[in-house]
Design an enzyme around this catalytic site. Structure first.
Site, PDB file in Angstrom:
ATOM      1  N   CYS A 108       0.825  -1.224   0.000  1.00 11.88           N
ATOM      2  CA  CYS A 108       0.000   0.000   0.000  1.00 11.88           C
ATOM      3  C   CYS A 108       0.853   1.265   0.000  1.00 11.88           C
ATOM      4  O   CYS A 108       0.647   2.182  -0.799  1.00 11.88           O
ATOM      5  CB  CYS A 108      -0.981  -0.016   1.167  1.00 11.88           C
ATOM      6  SG  CYS A 108      -0.243  -0.017   2.817  1.00 11.88           S
TER       7      CYS A 108
ATOM      8  N   HIS B 259      -2.708   0.806   6.881  1.00 13.48           N
ATOM      9  CA  HIS B 259      -3.061   0.797   5.461  1.00 13.48           C
ATOM     10  C   HIS B 259      -3.256   2.225   4.973  1.00 13.48           C
ATOM     11  O   HIS B 259      -3.689   3.101   5.723  1.00 13.48           O
ATOM     12  CB  HIS B 259      -4.348  -0.004   5.228  1.00 13.48           C
ATOM     13  CG  HIS B 259      -4.651  -0.220   3.773  1.00 13.48           C
ATOM     14  ND1 HIS B 259      -3.787  -0.873   2.922  1.00 13.48           N
ATOM     15  CD2 HIS B 259      -5.722   0.138   3.018  1.00 13.48           C
ATOM     16  CE1 HIS B 259      -4.323  -0.915   1.700  1.00 13.48           C
ATOM     17  NE2 HIS B 259      -5.487  -0.305   1.737  1.00 13.48           N
TER      18      HIS B 259
ATOM     19  N   GLU C 150      -5.783   1.458  -4.643  1.00 12.20           N
ATOM     20  CA  GLU C 150      -4.996   0.904  -3.546  1.00 12.20           C
ATOM     21  C   GLU C 150      -4.279  -0.376  -3.949  1.00 12.20           C
ATOM     22  O   GLU C 150      -4.684  -1.073  -4.883  1.00 12.20           O
ATOM     23  CB  GLU C 150      -5.905   0.588  -2.354  1.00 12.20           C
ATOM     24  CG  GLU C 150      -6.964  -0.468  -2.640  1.00 12.20           C
ATOM     25  CD  GLU C 150      -7.779  -0.879  -1.426  1.00 12.20           C
ATOM     26  OE1 GLU C 150      -7.317  -0.698  -0.279  1.00 12.20           O
ATOM     27  OE2 GLU C 150      -8.896  -1.405  -1.632  1.00 12.20           O
TER      28      GLU C 150
END
Length: 292
Positions: free
Chosen positions: A108, A167, A179
């Site tokens: 991420c 995240h 993402e």
């Protein structure tokens, strides 16, 4: 003669139509469907709302190009010496990551790093999700309670807690984000998930304003108040560039062979840190005294 010729012509035309239709239909229908799906995918990964800066639009374009290239999520990917896809590692907590060392891709924060390096022309967000969220390059910050309404495309969305942001993704607008989500999947466009959502930050790709200093040490905790007994907010894993709003005399601290009662307030963390762990004199030059 005319009638015969017309009949033969008609039969030839009908035969040609029968022979042509299945192959032609298969050839024309499938690409049309594929084109629609491709166009839909391309349209989904794009700037989906007005107001984004030119740099934010470039970051989105860079991330979306990786989606279009069908790049894998890979744990630890994108954290090489320079921004860009790298082979990943096995995440000991995730069995799905067993093939990550064989896959060239991003995790991420690796994707965010790459996208904003392409946008800014320099490696401005080199770090994990928490370091990127708490960046001293913040132009604006938004809490989870504010929802998505104040966000613009290019803002970074973070999930977790102040002590554990795990995240991060790039907002596209219209409730969508791009993402690198998890092992076993490709980079993707998703609906923004509000469960566990912590907040967002707007990245300043230009000159940094304010009093910028460097911390030192590892695992250095910031605190909710200028006291060793105050609640922990976030720990610097290593030397970190920080922006300091002001400093004040408060609880005296002894650590690493130093004693100091000066604490600095870090607006990007909404937290305090003892000046012992900030490179510079015990009382920092040029930093004002806090009025609070």
């Amino acid at each position: 003669m005319y009638r015969r010729t017309g009949l033969i012509s008609t039969l030839i035309a009908l035969l040609a139509f029968v022979l042509w239709t299945p192959a032609s239909a298969a050839a024309s229908t499938a690409p049309a469907g594929a084109a629609v799906r491709a166009a839909g995918a391309d349209a989904a990964c794009a700037v989906l709302a007005p107001g984004a800066s030119a740099a934010a639009e470039r970051a989105i374009a860079a991330a979306c190009a990786q989606v279009a290239a069908d790049v894998w999520y890979t744990w630890g990917g994108g954290h090489g010496s320079q921004p860009g896809a790298t082979y990943g590692q096995v995440d000991p907590t995730d069995p799905a990551s067993e093939h990550d060392p064989e896959r060239l891709g991003f995790d991420c924060s690796g994707l965010v790093r790459y996208a904003y390096a392409q946008a800014a022309g320099s490696d401005i967000l080199n770090g994990v999700a928490s370091a990127q969220y708490y960046t001293h390059r913040a132009a604006a910050r938004f809490t989870a309670a504010e929802g998505l309404a104040p966000l613009l495309p290019g803002d970074l969305l973070a999930w977790g807690t102040s002590q554990d942001l795990h995240h991060i993704a790039i907002y596209l607008g219209a409730g969508k984000m791009v993402e690198a989500r998890q092992s076993g999947t490709k980079l993707m466009v998703s609906d923004v998930r509000m469960t566990g959502y912590f907040g967002a930050v707007r990245v300043n790709t230009g000159a940094v304003t304010g009093n910028v200093f460097q911390t030192w040490g590892t695992g250095v905790w910031t605190k909710a108040a200028p006291s060793t007994t105050a609640a922990r907010v976030y720990a610097f894993p290593r030397a970190t560039t920080v922006r300091i709003e002001c400093q004040k005399h408060a609880e005296s601290v002894t650590a690493e062979g130093y004693t100091n009662d000066a604490w600095s307030y870090l607006p990007d963390y909404k937290a305090w840190v003892t000046n012992i762990y900030i490179s510079g004199p015990a009382w920092l030059d040029g930093v004002p005294t806090c009025a609070f």
